[in-house]
Design a protein around this motif. Structure first.
Motif, mmCIF file in Angstrom:
data_model
loop_
_atom_site.group_PDB
_atom_site.id
_atom_site.type_symbol
_atom_site.label_atom_id
_atom_site.label_comp_id
_atom_site.label_asym_id
_atom_site.label_seq_id
_atom_site.Cartn_x
_atom_site.Cartn_y
_atom_site.Cartn_z
ATOM 1 N N ARG A 99 0.807 -1.221 0.000
ATOM 2 C CA ARG A 99 0.000 0.000 0.000
ATOM 3 C C ARG A 99 0.845 1.279 0.000
ATOM 4 O O ARG A 99 0.677 2.139 -0.856
ATOM 5 N N GLU A 100 1.753 1.399 0.947
ATOM 6 C CA GLU A 100 2.517 2.642 1.024
ATOM 7 C C GLU A 100 3.338 2.910 -0.253
ATOM 8 O O GLU A 100 3.270 3.997 -0.813
ATOM 9 N N PRO A 101 4.126 1.920 -0.716
ATOM 10 C CA PRO A 101 4.891 2.173 -1.949
ATOM 11 C C PRO A 101 4.010 2.610 -3.131
ATOM 12 O O PRO A 101 4.410 3.480 -3.907
ATOM 13 N N ILE A 102 2.815 2.040 -3.235
ATOM 14 C CA ILE A 102 1.950 2.413 -4.360
ATOM 15 C C ILE A 102 1.308 3.783 -4.124
ATOM 16 O O ILE A 102 1.260 4.626 -5.011
ATOM 17 N N GLU A 103 0.853 4.015 -2.886
ATOM 18 C CA GLU A 103 0.218 5.304 -2.611
ATOM 19 C C GLU A 103 1.181 6.467 -2.753
ATOM 20 O O GLU A 103 0.798 7.575 -3.091
ATOM 21 N N LYS A 104 2.470 6.206 -2.484
ATOM 22 C CA LYS A 104 3.448 7.295 -2.564
ATOM 23 C C LYS A 104 3.955 7.531 -3.984
ATOM 24 O O LYS A 104 4.783 8.407 -4.212
ATOM 25 N N CYS A 105 3.489 6.734 -4.926
ATOM 26 C CA CYS A 105 3.881 6.961 -6.322
ATOM 27 C C CYS A 105 3.088 8.139 -6.859
ATOM 28 O O CYS A 105 1.880 8.220 -6.669
ATOM 29 N N LEU A 106 3.777 9.059 -7.533
ATOM 30 C CA LEU A 106 3.109 10.236 -8.093
ATOM 31 C C LEU A 106 2.269 9.867 -9.303
ATOM 32 O O LEU A 106 1.366 10.592 -9.686
ATOM 33 N N GLY A 107 2.611 8.758 -9.931
ATOM 34 C CA GLY A 107 1.941 8.375 -11.166
ATOM 35 C C GLY A 107 2.352 9.261 -12.334
ATOM 36 O O GLY A 107 1.648 9.366 -13.328
ATOM 37 N N CYS A 108 3.512 9.896 -12.236
ATOM 38 C CA CYS A 108 3.924 10.840 -13.282
ATOM 39 C C CYS A 108 4.337 10.116 -14.555
ATOM 40 O O CYS A 108 4.339 10.698 -15.634
ATOM 41 N N GLN A 109 4.737 8.854 -14.422
ATOM 42 C CA GLN A 109 5.124 7.999 -15.545
ATOM 43 C C GLN A 109 6.382 8.448 -16.292
ATOM 44 O O GLN A 109 6.601 8.081 -17.441
ATOM 45 N N ALA A 110 7.222 9.213 -15.604
ATOM 46 C CA ALA A 110 8.513 9.569 -16.210
ATOM 47 C C ALA A 110 9.324 8.297 -16.460
ATOM 48 O O ALA A 110 10.132 8.232 -17.377
ATOM 49 N N CYS A 111 9.073 7.279 -15.648
ATOM 50 C CA CYS A 111 9.792 6.005 -15.806
ATOM 51 C C CYS A 111 9.436 5.324 -17.121
ATOM 52 O O CYS A 111 10.250 4.596 -17.691
ATOM 53 N N VAL A 112 8.211 5.571 -17.582
ATOM 54 C CA VAL A 112 7.785 4.932 -18.834
ATOM 55 C C VAL A 112 8.616 5.484 -19.993
ATOM 56 O O VAL A 112 9.035 4.759 -20.889
ATOM 57 N N THR A 113 8.864 6.791 -19.935
ATOM 58 C CA THR A 113 9.702 7.409 -20.969
ATOM 59 C C THR A 113 11.143 6.905 -20.867
ATOM 60 O O THR A 113 11.800 6.688 -21.873
ATOM 61 N N ALA A 114 11.628 6.686 -19.642
ATOM 62 C CA ALA A 114 13.025 6.279 -19.451
ATOM 63 C C ALA A 114 13.262 4.797 -19.747
ATOM 64 O O ALA A 114 14.381 4.395 -20.027
ATOM 65 N N CYS A 115 12.205 3.998 -19.706
ATOM 66 C CA CYS A 115 12.369 2.543 -19.782
ATOM 67 C C CYS A 115 12.842 2.064 -21.152
ATOM 68 O O CYS A 115 12.202 2.344 -22.163
#
Lengths: 472, 433
Positions: B65-81
């Protein structure tokens, strides 16, 4: 046993006083139990020290209670170096970032282990210098990890690897002593060369807490050349031909036909899918010198049967030539989700032969095996694409990887050019080193780390560990 | 866990997607929470691994729960992947599973229900109360929320946001809005405006400016009255069911007029609109309709650029920087147009800030729910903004805009720096007619 456990864990809290830097939750512990290779483990604690004193105190405590300690940077490792295979403490060095200074008079840099490799390069370039080692993960990986694994990269051919730039180290020994090896000078023959012993020791001899690096002047210009070959043996001859002509490219990369096809399927850019290989060459140095050399390289490639040779001078044009190489990793990941990246290395002259052996392995086990890598220094990257969930195929992959290792050793090469031994390649150590050779390494380890707490389970095969195992 | 239950969990949580991650760590430098929180647990690679751990029964769901709730959901990682791992899908799956498993207290359920089912979708509510945070407090929701424990810190910090929120438009002004505005001169396109709930309440004038700009650029603009909330906040909190219903309402509302584009001016809403086909992919009768809606949905910057730019704007000297909306950048993949529009203006000096593509910490209602974490991320952002010497920070999303205002205030720069929506910035340069 349990009481003892409570005791060391309590004492650990006295060393790292900021409770944000001692991780105990399940989610945190599991998050420090993997790297870029195989396996998932769960340490008992993760600590994030910020200075040498904290590291030394942690090591003293661990040594007293015989708790395994695993140094870990950003865990981009491809051989299992930071995996906490026997429980204990993961020591995250990413928060040790206090020092990054460039000494323009001595052409050196002094850096903390948690500094990202690319930051060192940027800082050096700002002052007109160059830090050449360029593992492809340089924008993610820490210098501490690079030193511990002696990371390489495409520029290894001309400039060498990380170890060639390490002049001195500050290290916390497994018994918690802070020692200094080497120094700030290029020449230094005072006693044993402990610096180079620690370089590439994969965190089994101590925790690196500061590094002094050598820098070189920044090359004035770069040129890139891409040549396409219809025959693999021709491409091998071209590689040798360029080097024999007295030209030392800063990088020389090869991409095999399977990689070319993968790239074309992924993002079509018009690479010839019927070619046997693409060779990418980068020259750097004085503009006049490389102007001449690039003509020579073009001629040599053509003479030795290149179908086409293309060169680029503008930065943008160079980038687009290297695009093919950059796309290899994402493109091949599309073939199948699990990627096993090897780095068996052979003498340069054996590259065509190694390719043949790899082809045979590919056919024998009917697996997706593609090859690219640093052709100039014989450091190939045979990559196997498979699916972890397919246990039957994974068994074939285990055998195939073992055969790759054997082929490299047979051809006078080595198990690992730049990724390290870690957990995966331990069963093959004796084959390459011989039992006496391996025994000497063990003795070194035992004298540095009498209680075997420093990254145990790496480099040396465990009892009965004779085969590569990738399945759970 | 029983075999079928485990199979269902794996499907819902996106277990298969996790295998695309090769744990190379290339996402680490792109992740704002990894930077500020300093541990792998709050990195994309770490979160994906934890989802896998839950799906393999190696970790309890609650620990996720905490790791997911603290994600901004900005998806910058999707661009970097480098391997195109669909982090968005994994995040969404984890949020849904966590949302479903939550044993909610009656009052908490009630509160969420009011906030998400009534408050956001209702243009009446949003308009009447001006803006969500303010309304949140005034309606007594704050009390209910505090009692329910929905957010620990949020209510305490609402006051801080109140100071930076612009005053809402007068009801009279709102009511005066028409449903159709013809293009100036010869029409090149016909578009419909997606007004968005926060945009239309708190940033009513930005919506009006959007219409004016579009008219100037040669577009007839319709404003369908039946449209509702985009559903982004519902999706991000795991309430997929309600998000689907909202998607259907919007698709229906915009099908009624034949337009070239459905234009939005909020990066976050726009991203949600382009996800409608994915959201409704299992519903046969909606699939094609959703796809055609998604194809038409475009950010205002893209539409203005496609209509030939904004050459009609006047010269005005100003040093500016740009804070891109994450969902515009990493989900909609719109990166060039906003900058191109800014750089085409005469008199404007554009100084790019370092790491501009990193989230500012606004992230939907993240800065309300996780105030302290969001402020740490904001402080990093402001440390990159200051060296640009910009007097104006241009953004493309209402959340980012408020967060940048907050940043300016925290730095004590109110007298020298302002934050403004791209649309408003361009509108300042409209010729007076």
């Amino acid at each position: 046993m349990n009481r003892l456990k409570k005791k060391w864990q309590k004492k650990l809290e006295k060393i790292i006083k900021d409770d944000k830097r001692i991780l105990t939750d399940s989610a945190d512990l599991l998050s420090y139990g993997f790297d870029g290779s195989f396996g998932q483990y769960k340490p008992e604690r993760v600590v994030q020290p910020v200075n040498r004193e904290e590291v030394a105190a942690v090591m003293k405590l661990a040594n007293k209670y015989s708790i395994p300690v695993y140094p870990r940077g950003q865990a981009t490792c491809l051989s299992g170096g930071p995996l906490p295979v026997k429980g204990g403490i993961v020591l995250d060095t990413c928060h040790m970032t206090g020092q990054l200074s460039i000494d323009s008079e001595n052409l050196t840099a002094v850096v903390s282990p948690g500094i990202l490799t690319s930051k060192i390069k940027e800082a050096a370039e700002e002052k007109g210098f160059f830090y050449p080692p360029d593992p492809s993960s340089a924008h993610v990986s820490t210098i501490g990890g690079n030193v511990a694994e002696n990371s390489g990269g495409p520029r290894g051919l001309k400039y060498g690897v990380t170890g060639n730039y390490v002049l001195g180290l500050e290290v916390v020994t497994p018994e918690g002593e802070i020692i200094y090896t080497g120094g700030q000078t290029i020449k230094n023959v005072t006693g044993y060369n402990l610096t180079q012993l620690l370089v590439g020791s994969e965190g089994t001899l101590g925790v690196i807490t500061e590094i002094t690096l050598r820098l070189v002047p920044k090359p004035k210009k770069r040129v890139s050349i891409l040549s396409v070959f219809d025959d693999l043996v021709d491409s091998g001859r071209a590689i040798s031909g360029v080097l024999s002509a007295g030209i030392m490219p800063s990088a020389m990369e090869i991409i095999d036909k399977h990689c070319i096809n993968a790239v074309e399927n992924y993002k079509p850019a018009g690479y010839p899918t019927d070619a046997a290989a693409i060779i990418l060459i980068e020259l750097d140095g004085h503009p006049k010198a490389i102007e001449e050399e690039s003509v020579q390289v073009t001629d040599i490639c053509k003479e030795l049967g290149a179908r086409t040779v293309q060169s680029a001078v503008d930065e943008e044009d160079q980038k687009s030539l290297w695009e093919a190489r950059k796309l290899v990793s994402p493109a091949i990941a599309k073939i199948k989700p699990t990627k096993i990246s090897e780095d068996a290395t052979v003498p340069r002259s054996k590259i065509p032969e190694m390719f043949e052996r790899l082809n045979k392995i590919r056919e024998k086990y009917n697996i997706e095996l593609v090859v690219f890598g640093h052709a100039g220094d014989g450091n190939l990257h045979p990559n196997i694409l498979t699916d972890k969930r397919d246990t039957e195929e994974m068994k074939c992959v285990e055998l195939a990887v073992s055969e790759i290792f054997e082929a490299a050793i047979d051809l006078g090469g080595t198990l690992s050019g730049e990724h390290g031994i870690g957990t995966m390649k331990t069963p093959f150590m004796e084959k390459e080193l011989g039992s006496a050779g391996l025994e000497m390494m063990k003795r070194v380890k035992e004298s540095w780390d009498p209680n075997n707490i420093m990254n145990p389970g790496k480099i040396f095969p465990e009892k009965g560990q004779t085969k590569l195992v990738l399945t759970e | 866990m029983k075999e079928q239950a485990l199979k269902d969990l794996r499907e819902k949580i996106g277990y298969d997607y996790t295998f695309d991650c090769v744990q190379c760590g290339y996402c680490l430098p792109a992740c704002p929470t990894y930077e500020t929180m300093g541990k792998e647990t709050h990195s994309p690679r770490g979160r994906i691994n934890l989802v896998k751990m839950v799906a393999e029964e190696k970790m309890a769901l609650e620990d996720l729960r905490e790791p997911i709730e603290k994600c901004l959901g900005c998806q910058a990682c999707v661009t970097a992947c480098p391997t195109n791992t669909q982090y968005g899908r994994i995040l969404e799956g984890a949020q849904e599973v966590l949302n479903d498993s939550e044993k909610k207290s009656v009052s908490k359920k009630l509160t969420e229900k009011i906030v998400f089912d009534t408050f956001f979708p209702s243009s009446k509510w949003m308009a009447g109360f001006g803006h969500v945070m303010w309304g949140y407090e005034k309606t007594g929701l704050q009390k209910a929320v505090r009692k329910s424990g929905l957010t620990k810190l949020a209510p305490l910090n609402l006051g801080k946001f109140e100071e930076i929120i612009p005053s809402p438009a007068a009801p009279k002004e709102r009511k005066a809005r028409k449903t159709y505005y013809p293009a100036k001169g010869k029409a090149k396109a016909t578009v419909a405006l997606f007004t968005g709930c926060i945009m239309d309440s708190t940033f009513f004038s930005t919506n009006q400016n959007t219409i004016t700009l579009l008219n100037h650029a040669g577009a007839n603009v319709y404003i369908p009255e039946a449209q509702t909330c985009c559903g982004a906040l519902h999706s991000h909190s795991g309430d997929v069911k309600q998000a689907r219903e909202l998607a259907k309402s919007n698709i229906k509302a915009f099908e009624e007029i034949n337009v070239d584009f459905v234009v939005n001016n909020a990066g976050g809403c726009g991203a949600q609109l382009t996800e409608y086909d994915h959201l409704l992919s299992n519903e046969a009768e909606w699939r094609d309709r959703a796809r055609s809606f998604v194809e038409k949905s475009k950010d205002i910057s893209t539409v203005l650029w496609e209509l030939g730019g904004v050459s009609f704007l006047e010269e005005k000297e100003e040093v500016v920087t740009y804070q891109p909306s994450c969902h515009l950048t990493h989900v909609q993949k719109v990166t060039k147009e906003p900058k191109a529009l800014i750089q085409a203006l005469s008199g404007v000096v554009f100084n790019e800030m370092k790491d501009e593509q990193k989230c500012c910490g606004s992230a939907g209602i993240y800065n309300i729910v996780h105030y302290d974490d969001a402020m740490e991320i904001l402080d990093v952002k402001m440390s990159h903004m200051k060296p640009t010497k910009a007097h104006t920070i241009i953004t493309t999303n209402p959340g980012c805009l408020l967060q940048m205002k907050m940043g300016i205030k925290r730095e004590g720069l109110e007298d020298s720096v302002r934050a403004v929506h791209l649309v408003d910035f361009l509108s300042e340069r409209l010729p007076l007619t």
